[in-house]
Design a protein around this motif. Structure first.
Motif, PDB file in Angstrom:
ATOM      1  N   LEU A  14      -1.695  26.777  72.110  1.00  0.00           N
ATOM      2  CA  LEU A  14      -1.624  26.293  70.769  1.00  0.00           C
ATOM      3  C   LEU A  14      -0.707  27.118  69.771  1.00  0.00           C
ATOM      4  CD1 LEU A  14      -5.604  26.231  70.236  1.00  0.00           C
ATOM      5  CD2 LEU A  14      -4.054  24.641  70.892  1.00  0.00           C
ATOM      6  N   GLN A  15      -0.480  26.702  68.753  1.00  0.00           N
ATOM      7  CA  GLN A  15       0.233  27.257  67.780  1.00  0.00           C
ATOM      8  C   GLN A  15      -0.397  27.507  66.566  1.00  0.00           C
ATOM      9  OE1 GLN A  15       4.292  26.035  67.270  1.00  0.00           O
ATOM     10  NE2 GLN A  15       5.190  27.607  68.672  1.00  0.00           N
ATOM     11  N   GLY A  16      -0.417  28.636  65.746  1.00  0.00           N
ATOM     12  CA  GLY A  16      -1.162  28.653  64.622  1.00  0.00           C
ATOM     13  C   GLY A  16      -0.179  29.379  63.467  1.00  0.00           C
ATOM     14  N   TYR A  17      -0.703  29.305  62.257  1.00  0.00           N
ATOM     15  CA  TYR A  17       0.085  30.132  61.197  1.00  0.00           C
ATOM     16  C   TYR A  17      -0.842  31.134  61.075  1.00  0.00           C
ATOM     17  CZ  TYR A  17       2.297  31.067  56.802  1.00  0.00           C
ATOM     18  OH  TYR A  17       2.926  31.476  55.596  1.00  0.00           O
ATOM     19  N   LEU A  18      -0.259  32.318  61.003  1.00  0.00           N
ATOM     20  CA  LEU A  18      -0.993  33.858  60.622  1.00  0.00           C
ATOM     21  C   LEU A  18      -0.577  34.260  59.408  1.00  0.00           C
ATOM     22  CD1 LEU A  18      -2.716  35.903  61.915  1.00  0.00           C
ATOM     23  CD2 LEU A  18      -0.776  37.120  62.691  1.00  0.00           C
ATOM     24  N   ALA A  19      -1.392  34.530  58.484  1.00  0.00           N
ATOM     25  CA  ALA A  19      -1.142  35.379  57.337  1.00  0.00           C
ATOM     26  C   ALA A  19      -2.110  36.725  57.415  1.00  0.00           C
ATOM     27  CB  ALA A  19      -1.293  34.541  56.114  1.00  0.00           C
ATOM     28  N   ALA A  20      -1.439  37.731  57.418  1.00  0.00           N
ATOM     29  CA  ALA A  20      -2.278  38.964  57.530  1.00  0.00           C
ATOM     30  C   ALA A  20      -1.831  40.269  56.920  1.00  0.00           C
ATOM     31  CB  ALA A  20      -2.132  39.581  59.053  1.00  0.00           C
ATOM     32  N   PRO A  21      -2.679  41.058  56.177  1.00  0.00           N
ATOM     33  CA  PRO A  21      -2.298  42.223  55.464  1.00  0.00           C
ATOM     34  C   PRO A  21      -1.454  42.947  56.373  1.00  0.00           C
ATOM     35  CG  PRO A  21      -4.774  41.821  55.383  1.00  0.00           C
ATOM     36  CD  PRO A  21      -4.064  40.892  56.361  1.00  0.00           C
ATOM     37  N   ARG A  22      -0.126  43.440  55.790  1.00  0.00           N
ATOM     38  CA  ARG A  22       0.952  44.397  56.427  1.00  0.00           C
ATOM     39  C   ARG A  22      -0.036  45.294  57.193  1.00  0.00           C
ATOM     40  NH1 ARG A  22       5.618  43.215  57.087  1.00  0.00           N
ATOM     41  NH2 ARG A  22       6.004  41.980  55.184  1.00  0.00           N
ATOM     42  N   ASP A  23      -0.953  45.949  56.595  1.00  0.00           N
ATOM     43  CA  ASP A  23      -1.491  47.128  57.402  1.00  0.00           C
ATOM     44  C   ASP A  23      -2.713  46.786  58.087  1.00  0.00           C
ATOM     45  OD1 ASP A  23       0.253  48.814  55.637  1.00  0.00           O
ATOM     46  OD2 ASP A  23      -1.246  48.926  54.078  1.00  0.00           O
ATOM     47  N   GLY A  24      -3.016  45.577  58.299  1.00  0.00           N
ATOM     48  CA  GLY A  24      -4.119  45.029  59.352  1.00  0.00           C
ATOM     49  C   GLY A  24      -5.410  44.886  58.660  1.00  0.00           C
ATOM     50  N   SER A  25      -6.453  44.399  59.299  1.00  0.00           N
ATOM     51  CA  SER A  25      -7.636  43.981  58.721  1.00  0.00           C
ATOM     52  C   SER A  25      -8.689  43.873  59.829  1.00  0.00           C
ATOM     53  CB  SER A  25      -7.556  42.850  57.855  1.00  0.00           C
ATOM     54  OG  SER A  25      -8.989  42.390  57.471  1.00  0.00           O
ATOM     55  N   GLY A  26      -9.958  44.390  59.429  1.00  0.00           N
ATOM     56  CA  GLY A  26     -10.945  44.163  60.555  1.00  0.00           C
ATOM     57  C   GLY A  26     -11.673  42.939  60.171  1.00  0.00           C
ATOM     58  N   VAL A  27     -11.064  42.098  59.174  1.00  0.00           N
ATOM     59  CA  VAL A  27     -12.201  40.972  59.013  1.00  0.00           C
ATOM     60  C   VAL A  27     -10.940  39.691  58.808  1.00  0.00           C
ATOM     61  CG1 VAL A  27     -13.124  39.719  57.059  1.00  0.00           C
ATOM     62  CG2 VAL A  27     -13.405  42.170  57.134  1.00  0.00           C
ATOM     63  N   GLY A  28     -11.447  38.875  59.726  1.00  0.00           N
ATOM     64  CA  GLY A  28     -10.559  37.448  59.914  1.00  0.00           C
ATOM     65  C   GLY A  28     -11.397  36.177  59.266  1.00  0.00           C
ATOM     66  N   MET A  29     -10.419  35.289  58.975  1.00  0.00           N
ATOM     67  CA  MET A  29     -10.865  33.986  58.717  1.00  0.00           C
ATOM     68  C   MET A  29      -9.900  32.857  59.217  1.00  0.00           C
ATOM     69  SD  MET A  29     -13.099  32.494  56.588  1.00  0.00           S
ATOM     70  CE  MET A  29     -13.540  33.579  55.293  1.00  0.00           C
ATOM     71  N   VAL A  30     -10.626  31.908  60.169  1.00  0.00           N
ATOM     72  CA  VAL A  30     -10.242  30.727  60.767  1.00  0.00           C
ATOM     73  C   VAL A  30      -9.868  29.711  59.689  1.00  0.00           C
ATOM     74  CG1 VAL A  30     -10.174  28.884  62.559  1.00  0.00           C
ATOM     75  CG2 VAL A  30     -10.906  31.371  63.037  1.00  0.00           C
ATOM     76  N   LEU A  31      -8.888  29.246  59.372  1.00  0.00           N
ATOM     77  CA  LEU A  31      -8.640  28.292  58.463  1.00  0.00           C
ATOM     78  C   LEU A  31      -8.670  26.980  59.268  1.00  0.00           C
ATOM     79  CD1 LEU A  31      -8.204  30.603  56.477  1.00  0.00           C
ATOM     80  CD2 LEU A  31      -6.724  29.231  55.303  1.00  0.00           C
ATOM     81  N   LEU A  32      -9.266  25.866  58.544  1.00  0.00           N
ATOM     82  CA  LEU A  32      -9.437  24.635  59.262  1.00  0.00           C
ATOM     83  C   LEU A  32      -8.664  23.568  58.378  1.00  0.00           C
ATOM     84  CD1 LEU A  32     -12.779  24.520  61.178  1.00  0.00           C
ATOM     85  CD2 LEU A  32     -10.643  25.453  62.073  1.00  0.00           C
ATOM     86  N   PRO A  33      -7.511  23.132  58.369  1.00  0.00           N
ATOM     87  CA  PRO A  33      -6.909  22.457  57.189  1.00  0.00           C
ATOM     88  C   PRO A  33      -7.514  20.844  57.090  1.00  0.00           C
ATOM     89  CG  PRO A  33      -5.379  22.492  58.873  1.00  0.00           C
ATOM     90  CD  PRO A  33      -6.511  23.383  59.472  1.00  0.00           C
ATOM     91  N   MET A  34      -7.078  20.167  55.877  1.00  0.00           N
ATOM     92  CA  MET A  34      -7.250  19.129  55.775  1.00  0.00           C
ATOM     93  C   MET A  34      -6.154  18.259  56.621  1.00  0.00           C
ATOM     94  SD  MET A  34      -6.103  20.779  53.305  1.00  0.00           S
ATOM     95  CE  MET A  34      -5.699  21.064  51.680  1.00  0.00           C
ATOM     96  N   ILE A  35      -6.088  16.668  56.258  1.00  0.00           N
ATOM     97  CA  ILE A  35      -5.194  16.076  56.734  1.00  0.00           C
ATOM     98  C   ILE A  35      -3.754  16.229  56.892  1.00  0.00           C
ATOM     99  CG2 ILE A  35      -5.149  14.417  55.069  1.00  0.00           C
ATOM    100  CD1 ILE A  35      -5.030  12.038  57.258  1.00  0.00           C
ATOM    101  N   THR A  36      -3.595  17.373  55.934  1.00  0.00           N
ATOM    102  CA  THR A  36      -1.965  17.678  55.776  1.00  0.00           C
ATOM    103  C   THR A  36      -1.443  18.600  56.987  1.00  0.00           C
ATOM    104  OG1 THR A  36      -2.942  19.733  54.424  1.00  0.00           O
ATOM    105  CG2 THR A  36      -2.320  17.614  53.398  1.00  0.00           C
ATOM    106  N   GLY A  37      -2.441  19.114  57.841  1.00  0.00           N
ATOM    107  CA  GLY A  37      -2.083  20.117  58.668  1.00  0.00           C
ATOM    108  C   GLY A  37      -1.626  21.366  58.234  1.00  0.00           C
ATOM    109  N   ILE A  38      -0.979  21.982  58.834  1.00  0.00           N
ATOM    110  CA  ILE A  38      -0.308  23.262  58.269  1.00  0.00           C
ATOM    111  C   ILE A  38       0.662  23.018  57.423  1.00  0.00           C
ATOM    112  CG2 ILE A  38       0.171  25.555  58.795  1.00  0.00           C
ATOM    113  CD1 ILE A  38      -0.868  25.293  61.460  1.00  0.00           C
ATOM    114  N   GLY A  39       0.651  22.267  56.227  1.00  0.00           N
ATOM    115  CA  GLY A  39       1.564  22.107  55.279  1.00  0.00           C
ATOM    116  C   GLY A  39       1.604  23.328  54.308  1.00  0.00           C
ATOM    117  N   ALA A  40       2.657  23.053  53.375  1.00  0.00           N
ATOM    118  CA  ALA A  40       2.772  24.187  52.417  1.00  0.00           C
ATOM    119  C   ALA A  40       1.642  24.614  51.714  1.00  0.00           C
ATOM    120  CB  ALA A  40       4.011  23.857  51.383  1.00  0.00           C
ATOM    121  N   GLN A  41       0.926  23.571  51.383  1.00  0.00           N
ATOM    122  CA  GLN A  41      -0.232  23.631  50.608  1.00  0.00           C
ATOM    123  C   GLN A  41      -1.423  24.859  51.288  1.00  0.00           C
ATOM    124  OE1 GLN A  41      -2.864  20.702  49.403  1.00  0.00           O
ATOM    125  NE2 GLN A  41      -3.940  21.522  47.827  1.00  0.00           N
TER     126      GLN A  41
END
Length: 135
Positions: A14-41
């Motif tokens: 798979l491919q996904g879009y990752l946005a992460a704090p530059r210093d890392g994080s111990g907490v994550g969130m999987v985002l499941l988009p609407m019909i737009t897929g991984i669009g700009a919004q």
């Protein structure tokens, strides 16, 4: 606000879009988009979440096509071809990636519309999730 980094990442097949704090994080969130897929919004949503200190990994329901480059009619066709079990297996793979390779100690799930329904299904099947939010 935290400084963030963004990228398209490979997670197994798979491919996904990752946005992460530059210093890392111990907490994550999987985002499941609407019909737009991984669009700009949706990318902006992920970046907003990352700016709060949470690593956001976005599932790509259509494996490439999104509202940035694909007519809505085609996105509806793709949405109608989704299989729940296959989609949930992909979502679980992203959850595994956050908990494993990305080092998250806790992972939640946030879904919008199409993704909201799948977030509820995933939450019922995956006890590792710290929370599920469905819009």
């Amino acid at each position: 606000m935290n400084e963030i980094r963004t990228s398209v990442v490979a997670v197994g097949p798979l491919q996904g879009y990752l946005a992460a704090p530059r210093d890392g994080s111990g907490v994550g969130m999987v985002l499941l988009p609407m019909i737009t897929g991984i669009g700009a919004q949706v990318r902006a949503y992920a970046e907003d979440i990352a700016a709060t200190g949470i690593t956001a990994l976005v599932w790509d329901p259509f494996h490439g096509p999104n509202a940035d480059d694909t007519p809505r009619e085609r996105l509806y066709e793709l949405m109608n071809g989704l299989d729940d079990d296959a989609a949930l297996a992909e979502i679980r793979l992203l959850t595994d990636h956050l908990l494993g390779e990305l080092g998250a100690e806790r992972v939640g799930m946030l879904g919008y519309c199409l993704g909201g329904r799948l977030a509820l299904l995933a939450g019922a099947r995956d006890e590792r999730l710290a929370n599920v939010i469905a819009y």
